[in-house]
Write a protein that holds these residues in place. Sequence first.
Motif, mmCIF file in Angstrom:
data_model
loop_
_atom_site.group_PDB
_atom_site.id
_atom_site.type_symbol
_atom_site.label_atom_id
_atom_site.label_comp_id
_atom_site.label_asym_id
_atom_site.label_seq_id
_atom_site.Cartn_x
_atom_site.Cartn_y
_atom_site.Cartn_z
ATOM 1 N N VAL A 22 0.838 -1.196 0.000
ATOM 2 C CA VAL A 22 0.000 0.000 0.000
ATOM 3 C C VAL A 22 0.878 1.253 0.000
ATOM 4 N N GLU A 23 1.908 1.291 0.803
ATOM 5 C CA GLU A 23 2.800 2.444 0.853
ATOM 6 C C GLU A 23 3.518 2.631 -0.491
ATOM 7 N N SER A 24 3.926 1.532 -1.099
ATOM 8 C CA SER A 24 4.591 1.597 -2.405
ATOM 9 C C SER A 24 3.648 2.152 -3.466
ATOM 10 N N LEU A 25 2.416 1.680 -3.452
ATOM 11 C CA LEU A 25 1.425 2.164 -4.426
ATOM 12 C C LEU A 25 1.099 3.640 -4.199
ATOM 13 N N LYS A 26 1.033 4.063 -2.948
ATOM 14 C CA LYS A 26 0.790 5.477 -2.651
ATOM 15 C C LYS A 26 1.943 6.344 -3.165
ATOM 16 N N ALA A 27 3.159 5.859 -2.953
ATOM 17 C CA ALA A 27 4.335 6.607 -3.415
ATOM 18 C C ALA A 27 4.339 6.691 -4.940
ATOM 19 N N GLU A 28 3.977 5.597 -5.612
ATOM 20 C CA GLU A 28 3.935 5.588 -7.087
ATOM 21 C C GLU A 28 2.866 6.554 -7.593
ATOM 22 N N ARG A 29 1.703 6.539 -6.944
ATOM 23 C CA ARG A 29 0.642 7.469 -7.346
ATOM 24 C C ARG A 29 1.088 8.913 -7.141
ATOM 25 N N SER A 30 1.749 9.196 -6.054
ATOM 26 C CA SER A 30 2.240 10.540 -5.778
ATOM 27 C C SER A 30 3.259 10.964 -6.835
ATOM 28 N N GLU A 32 3.510 9.811 -9.909
ATOM 29 C CA GLU A 32 2.789 10.005 -11.178
ATOM 30 C C GLU A 32 2.054 11.343 -11.198
ATOM 31 N N GLN A 33 1.492 11.747 -10.065
ATOM 32 C CA GLN A 33 0.811 13.040 -9.995
ATOM 33 C C GLN A 33 1.803 14.188 -10.162
ATOM 34 N N ILE A 34 2.981 14.041 -9.565
ATOM 35 C CA ILE A 34 4.005 15.078 -9.707
ATOM 36 C C ILE A 34 4.463 15.167 -11.161
ATOM 37 N N VAL A 35 4.724 14.022 -11.782
ATOM 38 C CA VAL A 35 5.162 13.993 -13.185
ATOM 39 C C VAL A 35 4.079 14.586 -14.076
ATOM 40 N N SER A 36 2.833 14.237 -13.802
ATOM 41 C CA SER A 36 1.723 14.781 -14.591
ATOM 42 C C SER A 36 1.662 16.307 -14.458
ATOM 43 N N GLY A 37 1.860 16.809 -13.249
ATOM 44 C CA GLY A 37 1.867 18.260 -13.034
ATOM 45 C C GLY A 37 3.005 18.934 -13.787
ATOM 46 N N ILE A 38 4.184 18.298 -13.785
ATOM 47 C CA ILE A 38 5.332 18.861 -14.512
ATOM 48 C C ILE A 38 5.053 18.841 -16.016
ATOM 49 N N GLN A 39 4.465 17.753 -16.504
ATOM 50 C CA GLN A 39 4.138 17.677 -17.934
ATOM 51 C C GLN A 39 3.118 18.743 -18.321
ATOM 52 N N HIS A 40 2.141 18.965 -17.466
ATOM 53 C CA HIS A 40 1.160 20.033 -17.728
ATOM 54 C C HIS A 40 1.838 21.403 -17.733
ATOM 55 N N ALA A 41 2.778 21.600 -16.802
ATOM 56 C CA ALA A 41 3.503 22.872 -16.758
ATOM 57 C C ALA A 41 4.313 23.067 -18.036
ATOM 58 N N ALA A 42 4.953 21.988 -18.509
ATOM 59 C CA ALA A 42 5.727 22.072 -19.756
ATOM 60 C C ALA A 42 4.814 22.448 -20.918
ATOM 61 N N ALA A 43 3.653 21.807 -20.982
ATOM 62 C CA ALA A 43 2.699 22.135 -22.055
ATOM 63 C C ALA A 43 2.229 23.577 -21.936
ATOM 64 N N ASP A 44 1.995 24.026 -20.698
ATOM 65 C CA ASP A 44 1.568 25.415 -20.491
ATOM 66 C C ASP A 44 2.640 26.402 -20.944
#
Length: 162
Positions: A22-30, A32-44
């Motif tokens: 569960v902790e590993s999956l939470k860390a992976e989700r976190s 992925e959310q950070i990477v997604s935010g960075i990708q959105h920032a790059a697109a912006d």
Amino acid sequence: MEDITASGLVPDLSTQQKSALVESLKAERSREQIVSGIQHAAADFGNLAAIATNIGLPADLIKGMQGAQIAATGIAQFATGNYLGAVASVTSLAGLGAPDAGAQRHAQMMQYLQQQFAIVKRRGKVLGSNGRNLAAKNRKAADEFASQLMAKLDADLFRRDI
């Protein structure tokens, strides 16, 4: 996340292993959310650079936005394990001030077209001049023909009247 362990999908895991999963999956989700935010920032940043270009903002501002886009893309690639992509992004920052190959080709094409239009314009002037000369000659020949025809018709009519 706890749903995975509670659902019975992993029945052979101990409580400690389930907690670690569960902790590993939470860390992976976190992550992925950070990477997604960075990708959105790059697109912006890319969209802002395009808008800035379209409305004619200063080139330094546009380069800064493009640099920020490249940096954000490199960070996102590094975070996802694409190390070569990250290195390629970061090293492309060195070429950010270099002339754009597409812009150079466009400038070359525009210069070529200007030269060709100048040639066509010169030829058009020559043809126009020649055309005017030809039209004047044709007009003169037509006037002479009309005069001769009228003279002949007058002569024929005059003979018939006698």
